[in-house]
Write a protein that holds these residues in place. Structure first.
Motif, PDB file in Angstrom:
ATOM      1  N   TYR A 147      -8.677  -3.883  -2.384  1.00  0.00           N
ATOM      2  CA  TYR A 147      -9.239  -2.610  -1.935  1.00  0.00           C
ATOM      3  C   TYR A 147     -10.367  -2.123  -2.837  1.00  0.00           C
ATOM      4  CZ  TYR A 147      -5.025  -2.156   0.998  1.00  0.00           C
ATOM      5  OH  TYR A 147      -4.026  -2.342   1.922  1.00  0.00           O
TER       6      TYR A 147
ATOM      7  N   PHE B 138      -4.478  -1.762  -6.147  1.00  0.00           N
ATOM      8  CA  PHE B 138      -5.634  -1.830  -5.253  1.00  0.00           C
ATOM      9  C   PHE B 138      -6.484  -3.069  -5.538  1.00  0.00           C
ATOM     10  CE2 PHE B 138      -6.317   2.821  -3.675  1.00  0.00           C
ATOM     11  CZ  PHE B 138      -5.075   2.765  -3.054  1.00  0.00           C
TER      12      PHE B 138
ATOM     13  N   HIS C 274      -6.576   5.074   3.095  1.00  0.00           N
ATOM     14  CA  HIS C 274      -5.296   5.073   3.803  1.00  0.00           C
ATOM     15  C   HIS C 274      -5.490   5.318   5.302  1.00  0.00           C
ATOM     16  CE1 HIS C 274      -2.680   4.609   0.355  1.00  0.00           C
ATOM     17  NE2 HIS C 274      -3.416   5.504  -0.300  1.00  0.00           N
TER      18      HIS C 274
ATOM     19  N   THR D 137       0.840  -1.202   0.000  1.00  0.00           N
ATOM     20  CA  THR D 137       0.000   0.000   0.000  1.00  0.00           C
ATOM     21  C   THR D 137       0.872   1.248   0.000  1.00  0.00           C
ATOM     22  OG1 THR D 137      -1.691  -1.213   1.231  1.00  0.00           O
ATOM     23  CG2 THR D 137      -1.913   1.172   1.151  1.00  0.00           C
TER      24      THR D 137
END
Length: 406
Positions: free
Chosen positions: A102, A97, A111, A82
């Motif tokens: 995500y 992602f 975040h 990340t």
């Protein structure tokens, strides 16, 4: 492969549980009332995403390293990848992602949510410490905004490499410091000659049980695939409280054992002595494990469990292509790190784990001797899960405990 249905067979366990004392039943009811429903808050949704990334990563590693001991700390790998995503173009970020799962979250504060999750799983009582950092080749003209962005969000500043043997010492010293001296010799060989961008992730876990083991390091037989037996240290205790179930589809018995500070170990013990656990490995998702935690039944058993002490390291970079990142690996587009063309050179990952026989309490002296045994005496798969968030902290396949070393 995502399992949407599963069958738990409880005949033997149900008959046993019905014979438990009323006190045990009341305690189990109290535990159920305290259960936190998952997938309803940003942090628990993030926990599910990092877990599914971890299960996918574990499956790829397991398929490449067949019939061997393997271990991962997925949340540490998620953290460093990340950080890396913050240096990519919109296209590169979108690809990363998706691999990190995500894209299912639709979280504009992604975040911040991950930062909250990382802080929650690193509270001292859980026994987890982590290190995650980006290291950059000295020749790169790095955009200072990248340093500032990552440090401001995750509290760790990417670092330029020094060159030569100094890099290995610098990285090893930092990882050792971040893990309280528990993960040492993180790198055993120098980084690639043209290092580019290097991701470092490490984790140490020393779990303590809620219920302690009365006998530890009792030498017992552990059967390995092929029919041979080896003698290994085992922890054992009668009248040990667990939650159990048998999955006929996966041909395994499952036990959930409570650890301190709302952490659990799930053990998947195949019915047969086999190192081939592909069907079981393919079944694992955050949703499947969550469903298990709600369906397993309380029982008191004679529990015999290997005393785990292990160290495992690998480079995760070769696995990323099988996570849907093959196109990204060809054109990583890390434009926010540097205007110069650069690529990810390594994703070094190391885990160290120990389980201690100690716990907060002894088994109830009023409990009747157990008539049900759960002996983890042949190859098995286990995972360590943070119950509050549902995040997967550790996952491992133990084929031969004799080969485990720290």
């Amino acid at each position: 492969m995502k399992r949407t249905t599963f069958l738990l067979v409880f005949g033997l366990i149900l008959s046993f549980c019905q014979a438990q004392s009323e006190t045990g039943a009341e305690e189990a009811a109290g535990e159920e009332e305290q259960h936190v429903e998952l997938f309803t808050t940003p942090v628990t949704k993030m926990g599910a995403a990092t877990s599914d990334f971890g299960y996918n990563l574990f499956r790829v590693l397991a398929s490449r390293e067949a019939a061997t001991n393997i271990f991962l700390a997925p949340i540490s790998a998620s953290a460093v990848l990340t950080q890396l995503s913050m240096g990519g173009s919109e296209r590169a970020e979108r690809q990363l992602f998706r691999a990190l799962r995500y894209h299912t979250l639709q979280d504009p504060q992604l975040h911040n949510t991950l930062k909250d999750l990382l802080l929650s799983v690193k509270t001292p009582g859980k026994g987890l410490s982590m290190a995650a950092r980006i290291y950059l080749a000295r020749r790169l003209r790095v955009t200072q905004d990248f340093f500032t962005l990552v440090e401001g969000q995750y509290g760790v500043r990417p670092k330029a490499l020094l060159g030569g043997a100094r890099d290995m010492k610098d990285i090893n010293d930092w990882v050792t410091q971040e893990t309280g001296g528990k993960v040492q010799r993180f790198l055993t060989k120098p980084l690639p000659r043209n290092p580019g961008v290097n991701a470092v992730s490490a984790a140490y876990f020393k779990g303590k049980w809620v219920t302690r083991f009365g006998e530890s390091r009792v030498l017992q037989n552990f059967q390995v695939d092929g029919g041979a037996s080896i003698r290994i240290p085992m922890m054992q205790q009668d009248s040990y409280p667990v939650k159990m179930g048998a999955d006929s589809d996966l041909s395994c018995t499952i036990a959930q054992i409570a650890m301190q500070d709302d952490v659990s170990m799930f053990i998947f013990l195949p019915d047969e002595v086999t190192s081939n656990m592909t069907l079981l490995e393919e079944s694992l998702t955050a949703e499947f494990v969550q469903d298990l935690s709600l369906t397993l039944l309380p029982a008191q058993v004679f529990l015999s469990l290997p005393a785990l002490r292990l160290s495992y390291s690998t480079d995760l970079l070769p696995l990323l292509g099988d996570l849907g990142l093959a196109e990204w690996l060809e054109d990583q587009d890390l434009e926010k790190i540097s205007a110069q063309p650069t690529k990810l050179s390594s994703v070094n990952h190391k885990v160290v784990m120990e389980t201690a026989p100690e716990g907060n309490q002894y088994p109830s002296v009023a409990a009747t001797p157990s008539h049900l045994s759960y002996r983890v005496d042949h190859p098995f798969l286990y995972l360590i899960r943070d119950e509050a968030s549902g995040a997967l902290l550790f996952i491992g396949r133990v084929v031969n405990p004799k080969d485990l070393t720290i």
